[in-house]
Design a protein around this motif. Structure first.
Motif, mmCIF file in Angstrom:
data_model
loop_
_atom_site.group_PDB
_atom_site.id
_atom_site.type_symbol
_atom_site.label_atom_id
_atom_site.label_comp_id
_atom_site.label_asym_id
_atom_site.label_seq_id
_atom_site.Cartn_x
_atom_site.Cartn_y
_atom_site.Cartn_z
ATOM 1 N N GLY A 151 -10.428 23.313 -40.506
ATOM 2 C CA GLY A 151 -9.698 22.244 -39.847
ATOM 3 C C GLY A 151 -8.343 22.710 -39.349
ATOM 4 N N GLY A 152 -7.637 23.489 -40.174
ATOM 5 C CA GLY A 152 -6.342 23.991 -39.755
ATOM 6 C C GLY A 152 -6.434 24.895 -38.544
ATOM 7 N N GLN A 153 -7.467 25.731 -38.508
ATOM 8 C CA GLN A 153 -7.648 26.614 -37.355
ATOM 9 C C GLN A 153 -7.979 25.812 -36.097
ATOM 10 N N GLN A 154 -8.794 24.762 -36.251
ATOM 11 C CA GLN A 154 -9.117 23.921 -35.097
ATOM 12 C C GLN A 154 -7.862 23.253 -34.533
ATOM 13 N N GLN A 155 -6.984 22.799 -35.436
ATOM 14 C CA GLN A 155 -5.768 22.161 -34.941
ATOM 15 C C GLN A 155 -4.843 23.181 -34.284
ATOM 16 N N ARG A 156 -4.894 24.421 -34.744
ATOM 17 C CA ARG A 156 -4.108 25.465 -34.083
ATOM 18 C C ARG A 156 -4.615 25.698 -32.654
ATOM 19 N N VAL A 157 -5.926 25.637 -32.480
ATOM 20 C CA VAL A 157 -6.493 25.731 -31.132
ATOM 21 C C VAL A 157 -5.972 24.577 -30.277
ATOM 22 N N ALA A 158 -5.961 23.374 -30.853
ATOM 23 C CA ALA A 158 -5.490 22.199 -30.115
ATOM 24 C C ALA A 158 -4.025 22.349 -29.716
ATOM 25 N N VAL A 159 -3.220 22.938 -30.592
ATOM 26 C CA VAL A 159 -1.810 23.158 -30.270
ATOM 27 C C VAL A 159 -1.678 24.154 -29.120
ATOM 28 N N ALA A 160 -2.405 25.266 -29.195
ATOM 29 C CA ALA A 160 -2.352 26.254 -28.111
ATOM 30 C C ALA A 160 -2.816 25.634 -26.797
ATOM 31 N N ARG A 161 -3.870 24.828 -26.843
ATOM 32 C CA ARG A 161 -4.362 24.160 -25.633
ATOM 33 C C ARG A 161 -3.286 23.245 -25.043
ATOM 34 N N ALA A 162 -2.562 22.528 -25.913
ATOM 35 C CA ALA A 162 -1.531 21.601 -25.436
ATOM 36 C C ALA A 162 -0.416 22.329 -24.689
ATOM 37 N N PHE A 163 -0.117 23.564 -25.098
ATOM 38 C CA PHE A 163 0.963 24.326 -24.473
ATOM 39 C C PHE A 163 0.489 25.210 -23.324
#
Length: 252
Positions: A151-163
């Motif tokens: 889950g933490g890695q997935q949210q890191r992907v989401a953060v990178a996508r947002a930026f």
């Protein structure tokens, strides 16, 4: 309780009012809020349940419209845009991180990060994307799919996508709500690093004083109104302030 005029703002609302419903059932979710979110800073929005914090974020980000007042991204007033131009602005100048990761399961990590750029028909800056991948620590996961990640890695992907598209501002709605404490700390840490290392702006809604303490500043809402701001917050100071607001609600 507004940002000083000398401080550039990535996003702001002026005299923001949001009313849901009509007549006796009308709910005033925002009641004349004016607040600016400084460029290149990490701001958290907090308040008791029903305070209007999520409504403020949604209206500031152009996901919802105000009943009256105005919302701005940079120098653009959102209320002057038609649906097509508002959609384009959100795509090109705003990033989003939600409690649910909202990744596309059939795409790899690299493809999920690039998704906003691909949808906009933009190539993006390879050096920028490379920097983001290092900030979120996913270089060894680029060819994995979401189901192969924690889950933490997935949210890191989401953060990178947002930026990925170099937005003016990234709005994060309870970004650690679905994570354990360790993963949540990692995601909050990388949001802070992204702000410092890329000079981007983050506005985060959270109910968690520990999460809010990662921000440069906390703005507090109560009953749809901006009631306080706290620079250089700590979890203990935030918790004390929240308890005071909740006590005031009970006694009012």
């Amino acid at each position: 309780m507004t940002t000083p005029a000398s401080s550039p703002t990535a996003a702001r609302v002026v005299d923001a009012v949001k009313v849901y419903g009509t007549g006796d059932t009308a709910v005033r979710a925002l009641d004349g809020v004016s607040v600016g979110f400084p460029a290149g800073r990490f701001t958290a929005i907090m308040g008791p349940s029903g305070s209007g914090k999520s409504t403020l974020m949604h209206c500031a980000a152009g996901l919802d419209t105000l009943t009256s007042g105005s919302a701005h991204i940079g120098g653009t007033e959102l209320g002057t845009l038609d649906d097509r131009r508002l959609t384009q602005l959100r795509r090109d100048r705003v990033g989003f991180v939600f409690q649910g990761f909202n990744l596309v399961p059939t795409l790899t990590v690299a493809e999920n990060i690039r998704l906003p750029l691909d949808l906009a028909g933009r190539t993006g800056d390879p050096d920028w994307l490379d920097t983001l991948i290092d900030i979120v620590g996913l270089r060894d996961r680029l060819h994995h799919r979401p189901t192969e990640l924690s889950g933490g890695q997935q949210q890191r992907v989401a953060v990178a996508r947002a930026f990925a598209g170099r937005p003016d501002v990234v709005f994060a709605d309870e970004p650690t709500g679905n994570l354990d404490s360790r993963s949540g700390e990692e995601v909050l840490g990388l949001l802070g690093r992204a702000v410092r290392q890329t000079a981007r702006t983050v506005v985060m809604v959270t109910h968690d004083p520990v999460a809010a303490a990662h921000a440069d500043e906390v703005v507090f809402l109560a009953d749809g109104r901006l009631v306080d701001r706290m620079a250089s917050p700590t979890a203990d100071h935030i918790l004390d302030r929240m308890k005071a607001f909740e006590k005031a609600q009970v006694t009012s």
